[in-house]
Design an enzyme around this catalytic site. Structure first.
Site, short mmCIF file in Angstrom:
data_model
loop_
_atom_site.label_atom_id
_atom_site.label_comp_id
_atom_site.label_asym_id
_atom_site.label_seq_id
_atom_site.Cartn_x
_atom_site.Cartn_y
_atom_site.Cartn_z
N ASN A 264 0.82 -1.21 0.00
CA ASN A 264 0.00 0.00 0.00
C ASN A 264 0.85 1.27 0.00
O ASN A 264 1.76 1.41 0.82
CB ASN A 264 -0.94 -0.05 1.20
CG ASN A 264 -1.73 -1.34 1.20
OD1 ASN A 264 -2.53 -1.57 0.32
ND2 ASN A 264 -1.48 -2.21 2.18
N ARG A 292 -0.84 -5.77 8.81
CA ARG A 292 -2.20 -5.62 8.29
C ARG A 292 -2.12 -5.73 6.78
O ARG A 292 -1.10 -5.33 6.20
CB ARG A 292 -2.77 -4.24 8.63
CG ARG A 292 -3.02 -4.02 10.09
CD ARG A 292 -3.75 -2.71 10.28
NE ARG A 292 -3.95 -2.43 11.69
CZ ARG A 292 -5.01 -1.79 12.18
NH1 ARG A 292 -5.94 -1.33 11.37
NH2 ARG A 292 -5.12 -1.57 13.48
N CYS A 293 -3.19 -6.20 6.16
CA CYS A 293 -3.21 -6.18 4.68
C CYS A 293 -3.10 -4.76 4.22
O CYS A 293 -2.67 -4.50 3.10
CB CYS A 293 -4.52 -6.74 4.13
SG CYS A 293 -5.00 -8.25 4.85
N THR A 294 -3.55 -3.83 5.07
CA THR A 294 -3.61 -2.42 4.68
C THR A 294 -2.37 -1.64 5.14
O THR A 294 -2.35 -0.41 5.03
CB THR A 294 -4.87 -1.78 5.29
OG1 THR A 294 -4.88 -2.08 6.69
CG2 THR A 294 -6.14 -2.27 4.64
#
Ligand code: UN1
Length: 527
Positions: A264, A292-294
């Site tokens: 990201n 986190r994926c984010t």
């Protein structure tokens, strides 16, 4: 908590069947901040146990789909209340089991509570449409129908929130669920299932199969898609496993819900509030130890403010507190498990190139020999799987580190000349989950929103921290276009049914006999 207690729930599938069918493969759940602390011992469900759980689920579906939606949503309302009543103990368990700081663990549970409160109302909506017919005495309707058995595999980084994103809407919509939780949070999953049972979820409607991923229960559950009884599949995890699930679902004509990785980007423009942007970068990159994926991957800073910004970021990095995740003051605790630490260390070893500069004083594992100066907590760092924050400068778009998700406390710094270059760098990794832009210029914001290809973007806020009622999901290698949360997730767990009801008593032919009124097409205006 001992291992014995963790197998008593009658909704938990791996104990189904006779003793001979019991799994012999077991795994332990250990506290990643203090690995001598064992939370429980769990068995890996076998292929046979998964098939039995499937048969049980199909049986339970018959009654559950006929249970009125407001009544199904009542179970979710109860679940939300139970989560609220048990918020602190569940959050402490999350912290103990997968290591995220207690403040974040409370947020994880809160996100599930919010999801419940959103979907309780959906039980009284699940709106379809009444649609006018082109024929007389005929009515058209649309209904959302449940898909059947909804199977899911989730990751260990959000062990309460993310499962709730799948199961809460799926249950309200009338599906039955089969869950393979992460091997990094089995006890949390057990209590999640326990609270659903206490909330009134009937036996067989929600079942859990424990196990590992590769060559274990996860692989058998993917295999089970070919058996035909799984109607929808949800997966949060790596792009590699997601692609595999997509292949198996594809040949079975099932559309999976895939929430995968990210690299990201965060872009900082010269007019941004730099203090705010530094705070956002720190939280996005190092919150949850970057797991986190984010989480922030590529920090793309305009050349005009680059040096100033990086200096301020490094000042802040030096103030980070790391250590006991139960300590309210730590920014982050341990990596989720030994495996996550080793993968992170491997990335540092293999992805940092000679032309990069590591701007942080220490990187890699935190140990007694290589301590973190602002350590918090009584445990020794060597007792857990702790990693120091790392900031790598001089990253270019041709470097493997630019496009590889690392899932650890690692930020790449890149420099851009203008917003168009920043957008090209932000969009160029192949992923497209989350993103952020720091600026106070509306035209930059407009241009960014138009051009960024990520599924989610923040303006003057972190790449992480999506709210529970906005669509969550990504594009490119981050997913297959599916979205979770809010009303959008209903498309993952229901199918539209179109109904034509002809009351005319005759076979009316739409299109062929429709009584369209002819126009005088020769007519031209006299003016
Ligand atoms: C995830 O990392 O899989 O937006 C989920 C966030 C959280 C959810 C992340 N609300 O960071």
């Amino acid at each position: 908590m001992d291992g014995e207690e963790s197998v008593v729930n009658n909704n938990i599938a791996w104990q189904i069947g006779s003793a001979q069918e019991r799994s012999t493969e077991i795994f332990e759940s250990r506290n990643p901040a203090c690995h001598a602390d064992v939370l429980g011992v769990f068995g890996c469900a076998t292929r046979e146990q998964i098939a039995k759980a499937g048969a049980r689920a199909e049986q339970a579906f018959t009654a559950w789909r006929k249970t009125p939606a407001p009544v199904r949503a009542g179970v979710v309302a109860n679940f939300g209340r139970l989560l609220e009543a048990n918020k602190e103990s569940l959050a402490r368990l999350v912290t103990r089991e997968m290591g995220k700081p207690i403040r974040e663990a409370r947020g994880d549970v809160q996100e599930a509570i919010d999801t419940c409160s959103f979907f309780v109302g959906e039980g009284r909506r699940l709106y379809g449409m009444t649609v006018p017919s082109e024929m007389p005495n005929k009515e058209l309707y649309t209904y959302r129908r449940p898909v059947g058995v909804f199977a899911c595999m989730t990751a260990g980084n959000f062990p309460v929130a993310v499962p709730s994103w799948y199961f809460v809407p799926a249950l309200v919509a009338g599906n039955v669920c089969l869950w393979k939780p992460s091997e990094d949070a089995p006890l949390t999953s057990y209590y999640f299932a326990m609270l659903l049972e206490k909330a009134g979820c009937p036996a067989g409607v929600f079942q859990v199969v424990y196990g590992k991923g590769a060559d274990s229960t996860g692989a058998w559950l993917i295999e089970a898609i070919d058996a035909g009884w799984i109607s929808a599949f949800g997966f949060t995890g790596s792009s590699q496993v997601g692609a595999r699930i997509g292949e198996v679902c594809g040949r079975n004509l099932i559309t999976p819900c895939l929430e995968l990785g990210g690299k990201n980007p965060m872009v900082v423009m010269p007019d941004a509030d730099l203090a705010l942007a530094v705070e956002g970068a720190l939280w996005s990159g190092f919150g949850t130890a970057g797991q986190r994926c984010t989480s922030l991957g590529n920090l793309i800073v305009h050349e005009k403010i680059r040096n100033r910004f990086v200096e301020r970021l490094l000042e802040k990095v030096a103030t980070i507190t790391i250590g006991d995740p139960l300590d309210e003051s730590v920014l982050y605790g341990p990596m989720i498990s030994e495996k996550f630490l080793h993968t992170h260390l491997h990335h540092l070893e293999t992805l940092i190139a000679p032309h990069h500069t590591v701007l942080t004083r220490s990187n890699g594992r935190i140990t007694a020999q290589s301590p973190w100066p602002r350590w918090r907590g009584k445990m020794a760092p060597d007792d857990g799987w702790f990693a120091a924050p790392t900031v790598v400068d001089g990253v270019r778009s041709t470097d493997p580190i630019y496009a590889q998700e690392t899932f650890g406390p690692l930020i790449n710094v890149m420099t851009c000349r203008d917003l168009d270059e920043a957008i090209a760098l932000a969009n160029g990794t192949g992923y497209g989950l989350s993103s952020a832009l720091y600026t106070n210029t509306p035209s930059y914001v407009y241009h960014w929103k138009e051009e960024i290809t990520a599924g989610m973007t923040s303006i003057n806020n972190s790449t992480t921290g999506a709210e529970a009622h906005l669509p969550f999901g990504g594009n490119g290698r981050s997913g297959n276009g599916s979205r979770q949360s809010g009303v959008w997730v209903l498309d993952q767990c229901t199918r539209w049914q179109a109904v034509n009801w002809d009351l005319s008593g005759a076979l009316q032919h739409a299109q062929i006999e429709t009584g369209y009124i002819a126009a005088d097409v020769q007519y031209r205006l006299p003016c």
